[in-house]
Design an enzyme around this catalytic site. Structure first.
Site, short mmCIF file in Angstrom:
data_model
loop_
_atom_site.label_atom_id
_atom_site.label_comp_id
_atom_site.label_asym_id
_atom_site.label_seq_id
_atom_site.Cartn_x
_atom_site.Cartn_y
_atom_site.Cartn_z
N ASP A 1 -3.13 -7.34 -7.53
CA ASP A 1 -4.98 -7.96 -8.15
C ASP A 1 -5.04 -7.86 -9.59
OD1 ASP A 1 -5.98 -8.97 -5.15
OD2 ASP A 1 -5.03 -7.06 -4.75
N HIS B 1 0.65 -1.25 -0.28
CA HIS B 1 0.05 -0.21 -0.05
C HIS B 1 1.07 1.40 -0.14
CE1 HIS B 1 -2.71 -2.80 1.96
NE2 HIS B 1 -3.34 -2.64 0.55
O1 PAF Z 1 -7.72 -4.19 -3.40
C1 PAF Z 1 -9.07 -4.18 -2.10
O2 PAF Z 1 -7.98 -4.17 -1.14
C2 PAF Z 1 -10.06 -3.87 -2.43
O3 PAF Z 1 -10.64 -5.11 -3.35
C3 PAF Z 1 -10.35 -2.62 -3.03
C4 PAF Z 1 -10.15 -2.12 -4.13
C5 PAF Z 1 -9.70 -1.18 -2.04
C6 PAF Z 1 -12.42 -2.61 -2.64
O4 PAF Z 1 -12.81 -2.75 -1.55
#
Ligand code: PAF
Length: 283
Positions: free
Chosen positions: A148, A35
């Protein structure tokens, strides 16, 4: 750093900051280096960085880990503050999805394969929450991890189909030094499971290597990958596949831009990973 919980609060803030170039990083919290790399990129490109933290109930199936999903609220806030985030949006579930909430956003074809087969309601939950968040935040750019990969393609399709005026930026997967892709769910892995989990990234790396060496038959490559993934591990492979990187259709011959996708279970924990590779030019 400003923290806003209410939808009206965010809309009011946004009206007062109409001219800002906003970079947006939507998350479900339990923040990790993956993140922070998204936040750093947003910081580099944009004048204002907004992060959202919302564990979205719609994207969890009935037997999944919604109630157990980690929610380290204080440390997430602290990390955001220290990473130079300007605004943290943490909506309340009751307001975000009030009792009479009735709408859903779907991206049909792309959502159906792979993760969509294993988790049939997952992507509708993701596309619904992301549409709401993009409508509220109205960012110039939104940042998503390649980890993802299917989610990334689904969101790109959504933004294109619904003419949402936000550029979706793909950010590389962040890995531990031994190859394990970072994920909020890694914290559930025991030491032994963590060791076993390395089989997934090792299998993908091996597949990439074979393709780079000019091997073309996908069935043979997949067989080799599976051998690596399951060698002396208790990992239960759900899929290990080689697809067209643009539409996730499975290939029989390695060609063009490809993505190698994998999903596996270790006990109750489900892991996904992927790697991109381009077929070598024929000499
Ligand atoms: O990737 C994630 O953490 C989630 O799927 C997201 C994009 C924040 C949607 O809830």
């Amino acid at each position: 750093m400003r923290i806003i919980r209410s939808i009206r609060g965010l809309q009011g803030w946004r009206r007062k900051h109409e001219n800002q170039i906003i970079g947006f990083v939507p998350t479900m919290g339990a923040l990790h280096e993956g993140h922070f790399s998204l936040i750093r990129q947003a910081r580099k490109h944009c004048s204002t960085v907004i992060v959202s933290i919302f564990v979205n109930p719609l994207q969890f199936g009935p037997s999944e880990d919604f109630s157990k999903y980690p929610r380290p609220v204080k440390s997430d806030q602290q990390w955001c503050r220290e990473s130079g985030v300007d605004l943290l949006f943490c909506p309340l579930s009751e307001e975000f999805y009030p009792q009479d909430f009735q709408s859903a956003v779907s991206v049909n074809r792309l959502s159906q394969r792979w993760e969509g087969e294993a988790r049939p309601t997952h992507f509708d939950g993701v596309t619904t929450v992301v549409t709401k968040l993009l409508n509220l935040v109205r960012p110039s750019q939104a940042y998503f991890g390649q980890k993802d990969y299917q989610q990334l393609l689904v969101i790109k399709q959504l933004v294109q189909d619904l003419n949402i005026d936000t550029k979706i930026v793909r950010c590389s997967t962040i890995r531990e030094s031994d190859g394990l892709a970072l994920s909020s769910r890694n914290r559930y892995l025991s030491e032994n499971q963590r060791r076993q989990a390395l089989g997934l990234s090792a299998a993908l790396r091996h597949g990439v290597q074979l393709i780079k060496l000019g091997k073309q038959g996908v069935r043979g490559i997949q067989r080799e990958m599976k051998k690596i993934a399951t060698k002396s591990t208790g990992m239960d492979i759900e899929y290990l596949t080689i697809c067209d990187a643009n539409n996730l259709e499975p290939l029989t011959l390695a060609k063009g831009n490809m993505v190698l996708l994998g999903a596996a279970r270790l006990g109750d924990i489900r892991l996904i990973d992927n790697m991109l590779v381009k077929a070598p030019k024929k000499s």
